[in-house]
Design an enzyme around this catalytic site. Structure first.
Site, PDB file in Angstrom:
ATOM      1  CB  ILE A   1      -6.376 -28.805 -16.846  1.00 41.94           C
ATOM      2  CG1 ILE A   1      -5.661 -29.787 -17.791  1.00 41.94           C
ATOM      3  CG2 ILE A   1      -6.960 -27.637 -17.633  1.00 41.94           C
ATOM      4  CD1 ILE A   1      -6.592 -30.571 -18.675  1.00 41.94           C
ATOM      5  CE  LYS A   2      -5.252 -20.255 -12.766  1.00 45.13           C
ATOM      6  NZ  LYS A   2      -4.134 -19.334 -12.425  1.00 45.13           N
ATOM      7  CB  THR A   3     -10.371 -24.732 -16.677  1.00 46.10           C
ATOM      8  OG1 THR A   3     -11.052 -24.137 -17.775  1.00 46.10           O
ATOM      9  CG2 THR A   3     -11.364 -25.559 -15.876  1.00 46.10           C
TER      10      THR A   3
END
Length: 301
Positions: free
Chosen positions: A202-204
């Site tokens: 996940i990219k956050t």
């Protein structure tokens, strides 16, 4: 074919050494299939468990962003320093040399521009095209709290299903919903939903207060999004804090290609991510490399 007489009785069974079955180095990924792990091992450095992704997919909704006007001139020289390249299939086919072996993360969601509601996306790339392009992962935007939240979540789960079928990981990219505060509570919610529904990583965004709770509560790797352009020392500090607080690397775009010295900045970021270099020392490295590059490009009198 060899004659039966040439075949020797096997002897080296090493009966005193049981076969080892080591766990996979990446958080939450031990149960994945071999092909999925192999692709993730190209995205994430097995020696550090981290990655430096270079994101240049901005044009899919906002056109020729500053710094991406001429990808052939401004971005191709950077590829040797990035661990992974995140982009669209149009740019990949038209501008990235096939001889370049950098792992590709392909943007597969889309459908709206900055002139419309951005959360109204659908899957814009067929899984077969991802296979044809030999990508290492597929990126899908997820708008938790956005007007089209449900559609974006379904987009992601569809790609998880298709990607799992063919051994290609899905990267969930969290976008901040309009009615949600940009804080640790929101990102815990967004990243956990993506992980629960099958995203492989996940990219956050990074938040100064409580980011370690975001990474701790997410069972799969989190890669920090670079966000808007900020001063180089600030970007290096943000990257350092993120990885020290549990991120498995960074995915930076504008803080690289909009820097005064993109190559130097990318190398400084890699020092922070893979060598745990402090922000100040990484900034010193950036300034040194910037100066060297400037002197090399200065024409002799």
């Amino acid at each position: 074919m060899p004659d039966m007489e040439d075949l020797r009785e096997a002897e080296k069974f090493h009966l005193d050494t049981p076969q080892q079955t080591p766990g996979f180095f990446l958080k939450g990924s031990n149960g994945l299939d071999w092909g999925m792990k192999n692709r993730l091992s190209r995205i994430f450095n097995p020696n550090t468990g981290r990655t430096v992704m270079l994101a240049i997919d901005h044009g899919y909704f906002q056109g020729p962003t500053t710094g991406l006007e001429r990808i052939d001139l401004d971005i191709l020289p950077l590829l040797q320093h990035a661990d992974t390249l995140m982009l669209t299939r149009g740019i990949l086919r038209s501008l990235i040399p096939p001889s370049n072996t950098i792992p590709i993360v392909l943007r597969v969601s889309g459908g709206t521009s900055i002139l419309k509601e951005l959360s109204n996306e659908e899957i814009a790339v067929d899984i077969e095209d991802s296979i044809r392009l030999n990508v290492c992962a597929m990126a899908v935007q997820v708008f938790i709290g956005g007007e089209y939240e449900r559609q974006s979540i379904i987009n992601m789960t569809r790609m998880v299903d298709l990607g799992t079928r063919y051994g290609i990981p899905t990267l969930a990219v969290t976008a901040v919903g309009k009615d949600m505060a940009r804080d640790a509570r929101y990102f815990r919610l967004a990243t956990r939903i993506c992980a629960e529904l099958g995203a492989h990583y996940i990219k956050t965004y990074y938040v100064e207060k409580g980011f370690e709770t975001v990474t701790a509560s997410c069972p799969v790797p989190i890669v920090m999004a670079g966000g808007k352009k900020i001063p180089e020392l600030n970007a290096l500090t943000m990257a350092y804090n993120a990885v020290q607080q549990g991120a498995a690397g960074v995915d930076m775009g504008r803080n690289i290609f909009q820097s005064e010295a993109p190559t130097a900045m990318l190398q400084a970021i890699k020092a922070v991510v893979h060598e745990n270099e402090t922000p100040q020392k990484a900034f010193d490295l950036y300034m040194t490399l910037k100066k060297e590059s400037s002197s090399q490009n200065t024409p002799e009198g």
